[in-house]
Scaffold this motif. Structure first.
Motif, PDB file in Angstrom:
ATOM      1  N   ARG A   1       0.701  -1.140   0.001  1.00  0.00           N
ATOM      2  CA  ARG A   1       0.058  -0.140  -0.054  1.00  0.00           C
ATOM      3  C   ARG A   1       0.690   1.097   0.065  1.00  0.00           C
ATOM      4  O   ARG A   1       1.999   1.248   0.452  1.00  0.00           O
TER       5      ARG A   1
ATOM      6  N   VAL B   1      -1.748 -16.297   2.224  1.00  0.00           N
ATOM      7  CA  VAL B   1      -2.366 -15.737   1.095  1.00  0.00           C
ATOM      8  C   VAL B   1      -3.961 -15.653   1.559  1.00  0.00           C
ATOM      9  O   VAL B   1      -4.510 -16.620   1.852  1.00  0.00           O
ATOM     10  N   VAL B   2      -4.467 -14.667   1.388  1.00  0.00           N
ATOM     11  CA  VAL B   2      -6.088 -14.028   1.691  1.00  0.00           C
ATOM     12  C   VAL B   2      -6.925 -14.016   0.607  1.00  0.00           C
ATOM     13  O   VAL B   2      -7.979 -14.230   0.625  1.00  0.00           O
ATOM     14  N   SER B   3      -6.124 -14.131  -0.649  1.00  0.00           N
ATOM     15  CA  SER B   3      -6.930 -13.925  -1.901  1.00  0.00           C
ATOM     16  C   SER B   3      -6.146 -14.495  -3.091  1.00  0.00           C
ATOM     17  O   SER B   3      -5.113 -13.969  -3.131  1.00  0.00           O
ATOM     18  N   TRP B   4      -6.771 -15.490  -3.436  1.00  0.00           N
ATOM     19  CA  TRP B   4      -6.134 -16.086  -4.897  1.00  0.00           C
ATOM     20  C   TRP B   4      -7.295 -15.621  -5.953  1.00  0.00           C
ATOM     21  O   TRP B   4      -8.329 -15.734  -5.880  1.00  0.00           O
TER      22      TRP B   4
ATOM     23  N   ASP C   1      -6.878  -5.643  -8.849  1.00  0.00           N
ATOM     24  CA  ASP C   1      -8.011  -5.041  -8.549  1.00  0.00           C
ATOM     25  C   ASP C   1      -8.331  -5.500  -7.022  1.00  0.00           C
ATOM     26  O   ASP C   1      -8.922  -4.514  -6.366  1.00  0.00           O
ATOM     27  N   ALA C   2      -8.355  -6.562  -6.575  1.00  0.00           N
ATOM     28  CA  ALA C   2      -8.667  -7.079  -5.216  1.00  0.00           C
ATOM     29  C   ALA C   2      -7.810  -6.068  -4.297  1.00  0.00           C
ATOM     30  O   ALA C   2      -8.315  -5.644  -3.203  1.00  0.00           O
TER      31      ALA C   2
ATOM     32  N   LEU D   1      -6.237  -3.246  -4.603  1.00  0.00           N
ATOM     33  CA  LEU D   1      -6.632  -1.858  -4.769  1.00  0.00           C
ATOM     34  C   LEU D   1      -7.912  -1.622  -3.972  1.00  0.00           C
ATOM     35  O   LEU D   1      -8.037  -0.623  -3.537  1.00  0.00           O
ATOM     36  N   LYS D   2      -8.796  -2.562  -4.075  1.00  0.00           N
ATOM     37  CA  LYS D   2      -9.865  -2.468  -3.088  1.00  0.00           C
ATOM     38  C   LYS D   2      -9.831  -2.805  -1.667  1.00  0.00           C
ATOM     39  O   LYS D   2     -10.765  -2.761  -0.926  1.00  0.00           O
ATOM     40  N   GLY D   3      -8.672  -2.790  -1.427  1.00  0.00           N
ATOM     41  CA  GLY D   3      -8.320  -2.968   0.268  1.00  0.00           C
ATOM     42  C   GLY D   3      -8.049  -4.633   0.732  1.00  0.00           C
ATOM     43  O   GLY D   3      -7.720  -4.574   1.623  1.00  0.00           O
ATOM     44  N   THR D   4      -8.014  -5.526  -0.464  1.00  0.00           N
ATOM     45  CA  THR D   4      -7.909  -6.834   0.143  1.00  0.00           C
ATOM     46  C   THR D   4      -6.396  -6.951   0.578  1.00  0.00           C
ATOM     47  O   THR D   4      -5.561  -6.575  -0.287  1.00  0.00           O
TER      48      THR D   4
END
Lengths: 281, 346
Positions: B141, B205-208, B217-218, B220-223
């Motif tokens: 960030r 890893v919190v998002s694949w 995108d995920a 940048l949207k805060g994930t």
């Protein structure tokens, strides 16, 4: 709705198309073109999916669909779709009711925006949802990587189906029947149960079937918010894409076939319920 | 109910009509481009580019610049860009293509196996079939609130990692291999340490995400707190005004994007690839954030880079895919049914 018949149907409570007898030239042509069209656009692709699924034998098919990861995704997708369908049936009907029977400022705007979830490219829906219910949520709700997130995304994209199915039926309903019932002393609940529900039930079920089918195969809107965690938030559509990406087209077709079977079972079930409801009417 | 049925039917008919219109137009464009590519010869010819999405803007610029050279005189381009794996499958399935550009070699292998590209594609030219390169970087960030300095910081408790999913996005394999390779130690042989690292990495890893673009995108949207990305992707995001910083770790993996001509491509296609791999072409790619694949290209105009005047800092310890045994070994070892990554994720 009936196909043309040569003799006028005998007066019955609910005219049904005559099943025996010959088709007129025009309707025969229509039927032919229609069936050919359906075959090309729908039946052929579906058949080829099934063929690919079984091309390496039943053993391979069975291995693909009983893979624990595959089963996890199917349980999740089917479970979420069922839940979403039930909620849609209730709240979709409610929204349709409000739109038809009540008047309020801004009603026309609501009429227009209700179809937006349906028209929006699903990945855009996904972006919108992660902004609203992600880590930067203005409401302080972070649903990324949770099943709740998937659920919300599916509710969003499937809302219009029941609303749009039920609405025209409510508009068409003769209100004097309700008024007569009321004047005979029926309570609001009785009127709803005995008069309104039987009339709109087929429409609710038809809309529910569409919502279910859409939820089952949904990809774009859930993919961002679900975070695609294996065994937790991985939906079948994402899993199928993964198999394709790994060159396992047979496995992908096998899982897709299983989903198709589930969809057909649920659609047949809803259709029978719909017929039952229509007959009681 | 009749009303509903009627509406339902009309909608179905309309949907079928729309679907067929799309189908027919797709057929039309395919056959059109097919005849275009076979009608080559001479200087007037059309080159069909089928490439991975990220390379689009650089290749558009390259095409424009190439058309101004003697070799490119009269050459026109028709291009299609999308997810690398899907593009490879489309070419295998028969999509017209003269130049194919993918984000990683296994996608090229698919088209080679289908007989669309010659088997010796990776011996062509000085760059051995590689048109562009980049390195795996760690995006954070803006302002780096979690004080991330390198790979060791991102496997600490409470740091959420966002990455593209190597299952759905072939290109994401670079990310996971980057995480693994940097932990191999000085001599590059400590596989045990590398696997231990990879395990804690995957645990964080919190998002694949299904694609690199969606991972960005995920993020940048805060994930999550960090995004594993490619240097060119991070540079492009910053150039587009997105709020992120990136760190080029001391030790990371070299990303190499292959390019090749198909077997029946017009001559201009090979000339175009030569141009891409020339100093002039590499300069255009560098402006878009890709590291030059040849020596002596001076890049000073890379908007979005940490330091636009020196956009590509030298990485102390840069692992290549060949160091890991080459794609033919790596793909199965890490991402196969019982591969290291596959197993760790379960």
């Amino acid at each position: 709705m009936a196909t043309t018949t040569q003799v006028p149907a005998p007066p019955r409570r609910r005219p049904r198309p005559v099943s025996s007898g010959r088709l007129s030239g025009a309707s025969g042509l229509g039927l032919g073109v229609g069936v050919l069209w359906l075959s090309l656009i729908v039946l052929l692709p579906i058949a080829s999916i099934v063929v690919v699924a079984f091309q390496s034998g039943f053993g391979e098919f069975w291995d693909s669909v009983t893979d624990p990861e595959a089963l996890d995704t199917i349980k999740l997708s089917v479970g979420a779709a069922v839940l979403v369908t039930v909620i849609n049936a209730v709240f979709g009907t409610l929204v349709a009711w409000v739109l038809v029977r009540d008047s309020f400022p801004g009603k026309r705007i609501v009429e227009v925006i209700i179809d937006i979830p349906f028209a929006l490219p699903t990945i855009v829906a996904g972006l919108v949802l992660i902004s609203l219910y992600g880590p930067q949520s203005p409401f302080g709700i972070d649903l990324v990587g949770t099943r709740k997130g998937i659920f919300v995304a599916l509710l969003f994209v499937t809302l219009p189906f029941v609303v749009r199915s039920v609405q025209p039926v409510l508009i068409d309903m003769e209100r004097d029947v309700e008024e007569a019932a009321a004047s005979l002393g029926a309570s609001g609940f009785t009127i709803f149960r005995r008069i309104i529900l039987p009339t709109v039930a087929p429409a609710i079920l038809a809309g529910s079937a569409l919502a279910f089918a859409r939820a089952l195969g949904e990809f774009g809107s859930v993919i961002l918010i679900s975070a695609n965690l294996i065994g937790k938030t991985e939906v079948s559509a994402a899993y199928i894409l993964k198999l394709i990406e790994q060159n396992d087209t047979t496995g992908a077709a096998a899982v897709a076939t299983l989903l198709l079977v589930v969809a057909v079972i649920v659609l047949v079930l809803l259709d029978s319920l719909q017929r039952l409801a229509a007959r009681r009417d | 109910m009749n009303v509903l049925r009627g509406r339902g039917r009309t909608a179905t008919v309309l949907a079928l009509l729309a679907a067929s219109a799309v189908g027919l137009s797709a057929c039309g464009s395919n056959s059109g481009s097919g005849s275009g590519s076979s009608g080559g010869g001479g200087s007037d010819s059309e080159v069909d580019i089928v490439g991975f999405s990220v390379i689009k803007s650089a290749y558009d610029d390259l095409g424009e610049a190439f058309a101004k050279t003697a070799d490119g005189d009269g050459v026109t381009f028709k291009s299609s860009y999308g997810a690398s794996g899907a593009q490879a499958r489309a070419v295998v399935a028969g999509q017209a293509a003269d130049v194919v550009a993918f984000s990683l070699e296994p996608d090229m292998t698919k088209v080679v196996e289908a007989g669309k590209v010659a088997e010796d594609w990776n011996t062509v030219g000085d760059t051995k079939g590689i048109a562009s390169s980049s390195v795996v970087v760690i995006a954070v960030r803006k302002g780096n609130p979690k004080n991330i300095t390198g790979w060791d910081d991102i496997v600490k408790d409470g740091v959420g990692i966002v990455t593209a999913d190597p299952g759905t996005s072939g290109a994401a394999k670079w990310n996971l291999l980057g995480a693994y390779a940097q932990a191999l130690g000085e001599d590059g042989k400590d596989t045990e340490a590398a696997e231990t690292y990879l395990k804690s990495f995957i645990g964080n890893v919190v998002s694949w995400n299904d694609s690199g673009r969606n991972a960005t995108d995920a993020f940048l949207k805060g994930t999550g707190d960090v995004l594993i990305s490619y240097e060119n992707e991070a540079i492009a995001a910053r150039a587009a005004g997105e709020e992120l910083d990136y760190i080029v770790p001391d030790s990371t993996l070299l990303i190499e994007n292959p390019v090749a001509v198909t077997t029946d491509a017009p001559e201009a296609s090979a000339k175009f690839i030569e141009y891409i791999e020339s100093a002039e072409g590499q300069k255009i790619l560098a402006a878009d954030g890709f590291r030059p694949v040849i020596d002596g290209v001076e890049a000073t105009q890379t908007e979005g880079a940490n330091d636009p005047a020196n956009p590509f800092p030298t990485v102390k310890n840069l692992t290549t895919i060949d160091d890991l045994g080459g794609w033919s070994t790596v793909d199965d070892k890490f991402f196969g049914d019982s591969g290291i990554v596959t197993t760790l994720r379960k």
